[in-house]
Design a protein around this motif. Structure first.
Motif, PDB file in Angstrom:
ATOM      1  N   LYS A   1       0.849  -1.194   0.000  1.00 36.63           N
ATOM      2  CA  LYS A   1       0.000   0.000   0.000  1.00 36.63           C
ATOM      3  C   LYS A   1       0.879   1.236   0.000  1.00 36.63           C
ATOM      4  O   LYS A   1       1.684   1.438   0.899  1.00 36.63           O
ATOM      5  N   GLN A   2       0.733   2.054  -1.048  1.00 41.52           N
ATOM      6  CA  GLN A   2       1.446   3.319  -1.155  1.00 41.52           C
ATOM      7  C   GLN A   2       0.481   4.381  -1.634  1.00 41.52           C
ATOM      8  O   GLN A   2      -0.238   4.177  -2.614  1.00 41.52           O
ATOM      9  N   ASN A   3       0.473   5.512  -0.926  1.00 39.69           N
ATOM     10  CA  ASN A   3      -0.415   6.632  -1.268  1.00 39.69           C
ATOM     11  C   ASN A   3      -1.873   6.198  -1.366  1.00 39.69           C
ATOM     12  O   ASN A   3      -2.598   6.638  -2.246  1.00 39.69           O
ATOM     13  N   GLY A   4      -2.286   5.299  -0.477  1.00 40.25           N
ATOM     14  CA  GLY A   4      -3.676   4.863  -0.451  1.00 40.25           C
ATOM     15  C   GLY A   4      -4.044   3.832  -1.504  1.00 40.25           C
ATOM     16  O   GLY A   4      -5.171   3.354  -1.521  1.00 40.25           O
ATOM     17  N   GLN A   5      -3.149   3.469  -2.384  1.00 40.67           N
ATOM     18  CA  GLN A   5      -3.424   2.500  -3.451  1.00 40.67           C
ATOM     19  C   GLN A   5      -2.735   1.181  -3.128  1.00 40.67           C
ATOM     20  O   GLN A   5      -1.543   1.149  -2.847  1.00 40.67           O
ATOM     21  N   ARG A   6      -3.498   0.096  -3.189  1.00 45.31           N
ATOM     22  CA  ARG A   6      -2.924  -1.226  -2.956  1.00 45.31           C
ATOM     23  C   ARG A   6      -2.528  -1.850  -4.290  1.00 45.31           C
ATOM     24  O   ARG A   6      -3.274  -1.773  -5.262  1.00 45.31           O
ATOM     25  N   SER A   7      -1.361  -2.478  -4.290  1.00 44.27           N
ATOM     26  CA  SER A   7      -0.849  -3.143  -5.498  1.00 44.27           C
ATOM     27  C   SER A   7      -0.506  -4.582  -5.168  1.00 44.27           C
ATOM     28  O   SER A   7       0.110  -4.854  -4.129  1.00 44.27           O
ATOM     29  N   LEU A   8      -0.893  -5.491  -6.049  1.00 39.06           N
ATOM     30  CA  LEU A   8      -0.514  -6.894  -5.895  1.00 39.06           C
ATOM     31  C   LEU A   8       0.971  -7.005  -6.187  1.00 39.06           C
ATOM     32  O   LEU A   8       1.420  -6.648  -7.275  1.00 39.06           O
ATOM     33  N   VAL A   9       1.743  -7.465  -5.199  1.00 38.13           N
ATOM     34  CA  VAL A   9       3.192  -7.558  -5.377  1.00 38.13           C
ATOM     35  C   VAL A   9       3.691  -8.997  -5.326  1.00 38.13           C
ATOM     36  O   VAL A   9       4.810  -9.277  -5.751  1.00 38.13           O
ATOM     37  N   GLY A  10       2.868  -9.903  -4.807  1.00 36.33           N
ATOM     38  CA  GLY A  10       3.337 -11.276  -4.726  1.00 36.33           C
ATOM     39  C   GLY A  10       2.238 -12.259  -4.415  1.00 36.33           C
ATOM     40  O   GLY A  10       1.135 -11.893  -4.002  1.00 36.33           O
ATOM     41  N   ILE A  11       2.574 -13.532  -4.614  1.00 39.25           N
ATOM     42  CA  ILE A  11       1.659 -14.637  -4.337  1.00 39.25           C
ATOM     43  C   ILE A  11       2.472 -15.702  -3.611  1.00 39.25           C
ATOM     44  O   ILE A  11       3.544 -16.094  -4.082  1.00 39.25           O
ATOM     45  N   SER A  12       1.961 -16.151  -2.475  1.00 38.70           N
ATOM     46  CA  SER A  12       2.609 -17.232  -1.741  1.00 38.70           C
ATOM     47  C   SER A  12       1.764 -18.486  -1.892  1.00 38.70           C
ATOM     48  O   SER A  12       0.572 -18.476  -1.580  1.00 38.70           O
ATOM     49  N   LEU A  13       2.384 -19.536  -2.382  1.00 38.56           N
ATOM     50  CA  LEU A  13       1.737 -20.835  -2.537  1.00 38.56           C
ATOM     51  C   LEU A  13       2.404 -21.805  -1.568  1.00 38.56           C
ATOM     52  O   LEU A  13       3.525 -21.562  -1.122  1.00 38.56           O
ATOM     53  N   PRO A  14       1.770 -22.923  -1.257  1.00 35.85           N
ATOM     54  CA  PRO A  14       2.412 -23.899  -0.374  1.00 35.85           C
ATOM     55  C   PRO A  14       3.723 -24.458  -0.920  1.00 35.85           C
ATOM     56  O   PRO A  14       4.575 -24.887  -0.158  1.00 35.85           O
ATOM     57  N   THR A  15       3.894 -24.429  -2.229  1.00 36.52           N
ATOM     58  CA  THR A  15       5.108 -24.990  -2.834  1.00 36.52           C
ATOM     59  C   THR A  15       6.097 -23.954  -3.319  1.00 36.52           C
ATOM     60  O   THR A  15       7.249 -24.278  -3.587  1.00 36.52           O
ATOM     61  N   SER A  16       5.673 -22.704  -3.478  1.00 39.06           N
ATOM     62  CA  SER A  16       6.582 -21.668  -3.976  1.00 39.06           C
ATOM     63  C   SER A  16       6.042 -20.283  -3.662  1.00 39.06           C
ATOM     64  O   SER A  16       4.860 -20.109  -3.396  1.00 39.06           O
ATOM     65  N   GLY A  17       6.934 -19.318  -3.722  1.00 37.81           N
ATOM     66  CA  GLY A  17       6.549 -17.930  -3.568  1.00 37.81           C
ATOM     67  C   GLY A  17       6.872 -17.191  -4.855  1.00 37.81           C
ATOM     68  O   GLY A  17       7.839 -17.517  -5.544  1.00 37.81           O
ATOM     69  N   LEU A  18       6.050 -16.224  -5.206  1.00 35.47           N
ATOM     70  CA  LEU A  18       6.244 -15.478  -6.449  1.00 35.47           C
ATOM     71  C   LEU A  18       6.163 -13.984  -6.185  1.00 35.47           C
ATOM     72  O   LEU A  18       5.360 -13.527  -5.373  1.00 35.47           O
ATOM     73  N   GLN A  19       6.987 -13.218  -6.877  1.00 36.16           N
ATOM     74  CA  GLN A  19       6.938 -11.758  -6.835  1.00 36.16           C
ATOM     75  C   GLN A  19       6.568 -11.283  -8.234  1.00 36.16           C
ATOM     76  O   GLN A  19       7.177 -11.700  -9.219  1.00 36.16           O
ATOM     77  N   ILE A  20       5.560 -10.432  -8.307  1.00 41.17           N
ATOM     78  CA  ILE A  20       5.089  -9.935  -9.599  1.00 41.17           C
ATOM     79  C   ILE A  20       6.174  -9.072 -10.224  1.00 41.17           C
ATOM     80  O   ILE A  20       6.652  -8.118  -9.605  1.00 41.17           O
ATOM     81  N   ALA A  21       6.590  -9.413 -11.442  1.00 44.06           N
ATOM     82  CA  ALA A  21       7.604  -8.633 -12.154  1.00 44.06           C
ATOM     83  C   ALA A  21       7.031  -7.261 -12.471  1.00 44.06           C
ATOM     84  O   ALA A  21       5.885  -7.139 -12.899  1.00 44.06           O
ATOM     85  N   GLY A  22       7.819  -6.221 -12.231  1.00 45.42           N
ATOM     86  CA  GLY A  22       7.374  -4.858 -12.503  1.00 45.42           C
ATOM     87  C   GLY A  22       6.558  -4.258 -11.377  1.00 45.42           C
ATOM     88  O   GLY A  22       6.064  -3.146 -11.494  1.00 45.42           O
ATOM     89  N   SER A  23       6.419  -4.984 -10.270  1.00 43.45           N
ATOM     90  CA  SER A  23       5.651  -4.452  -9.143  1.00 43.45           C
ATOM     91  C   SER A  23       6.474  -3.408  -8.395  1.00 43.45           C
ATOM     92  O   SER A  23       7.677  -3.294  -8.582  1.00 43.45           O
ATOM     93  N   ARG A  24       5.805  -2.666  -7.533  1.00 42.21           N
ATOM     94  CA  ARG A  24       6.508  -1.653  -6.739  1.00 42.21           C
ATOM     95  C   ARG A  24       7.548  -2.301  -5.832  1.00 42.21           C
ATOM     96  O   ARG A  24       8.595  -1.731  -5.574  1.00 42.21           O
ATOM     97  N   ALA A  25       7.260  -3.512  -5.337  1.00 43.88           N
ATOM     98  CA  ALA A  25       8.217  -4.206  -4.472  1.00 43.88           C
ATOM     99  C   ALA A  25       9.486  -4.529  -5.251  1.00 43.88           C
ATOM    100  O   ALA A  25      10.596  -4.375  -4.752  1.00 43.88           O
ATOM    101  N   GLU A  26       9.327  -4.959  -6.495  1.00 47.43           N
ATOM    102  CA  GLU A  26      10.504  -5.266  -7.306  1.00 47.43           C
ATOM    103  C   GLU A  26      11.272  -3.979  -7.607  1.00 47.43           C
ATOM    104  O   GLU A  26      12.502  -3.956  -7.554  1.00 47.43           O
TER     105      GLU A  26
END
Length: 140
Positions: free
Chosen positions: A96-121
Motif C-alpha cells: 500500500k502506497q499513497n492509499g493505493q494497494r498493489s498486488l506484489v506477490g503470491i505465496s503458494l504452499p510450494t513456492s513464492g512469487l513476486q510480480i515482475a514490474g511491481s513496486r516491491a521489485e
C-alpha cells in the motif's frame, strides 16, 4: 512381432515425454475475493472476485493470468520465484502506497512469487542500485 515392439516402444517414449512436459507446466489456480480496489502493474481493478491462474515456466518463474468474475481474461504478468511460501492455502501479498494497494506477490504452499514490474521489485532494484553506487574505500 518386431513391428509390435517398435510401436509400443514409441508409445512408451511419447508417454514419458508428455508426462515430463506436463510436469514442467504446472498450473495452480487461486480463487480470491479481494475486498478493496487494487492494481497490478499499471492496471487498476475494482474490489471483487478474481481467479489467478499461475503457470510455472522455465527458470523458476511463472505466468500469472488474472480472470475476473465474468470469466474475462483481464491481464497476464510474469512473476519471479522467491522463498516466500505459505502454510496451507495460497496468499496474495499487497503493498500500500499513497492509499493505493498493489498486488506484489503470491505465496503458494510450494513456492513464492513476486510480480515482475511491481513496486516491491522496483524498490528492491533501487536499493540494489544505491548499494552498488556507494563508494568503496581504497587501500593505500
Amino acid at each position: 512381432m518386431k513391428r509390435f515392439i517398435q510401436i509400443f516402444s514409441f508409445l512408451g517414449l511419447a508417454l514419458i515425454f508428455s508426462a515430463a512436459t506436463a510436469k514442467a507446466q504446472t498450473v495452480n489456480k487461486v480463487d480470491a475475493k479481494i475486498p478493496f480496489n487494487f492494481s497490478v502493474g499499471d492496471k487498476n481493478y475494482e474490489a471483487g472476485d478474481y481467479k489467478l491462474k499461475i503457470q510455472s515456466i522455465a527458470a523458476g518463474g511463472a505466468l500469472v493470468t488474472i480472470v475476473d468474475s465474468e470469466g474475462n481474461h483481464v491481464q497476464s504478468v510474469l512473476a519471479v520465484s522467491t522463498g516466500n511460501i505459505s502454510i496451507g492455502r495460497p496468499e496474495l501479498r499487497f503493498d500500500k502506497q499513497n492509499g493505493q494497494r498493489s498486488l506484489v506477490g503470491i505465496s503458494l504452499p510450494t513456492s513464492g512469487l513476486q510480480i515482475a514490474g511491481s513496486r516491491a521489485e522496483a524498490a528492491t532494484l533501487t536499493r540494489h542500485k544505491a548499494k552498488s553506487a556507494e563508494p568503496t574505500a581504497k587501500k593505500s
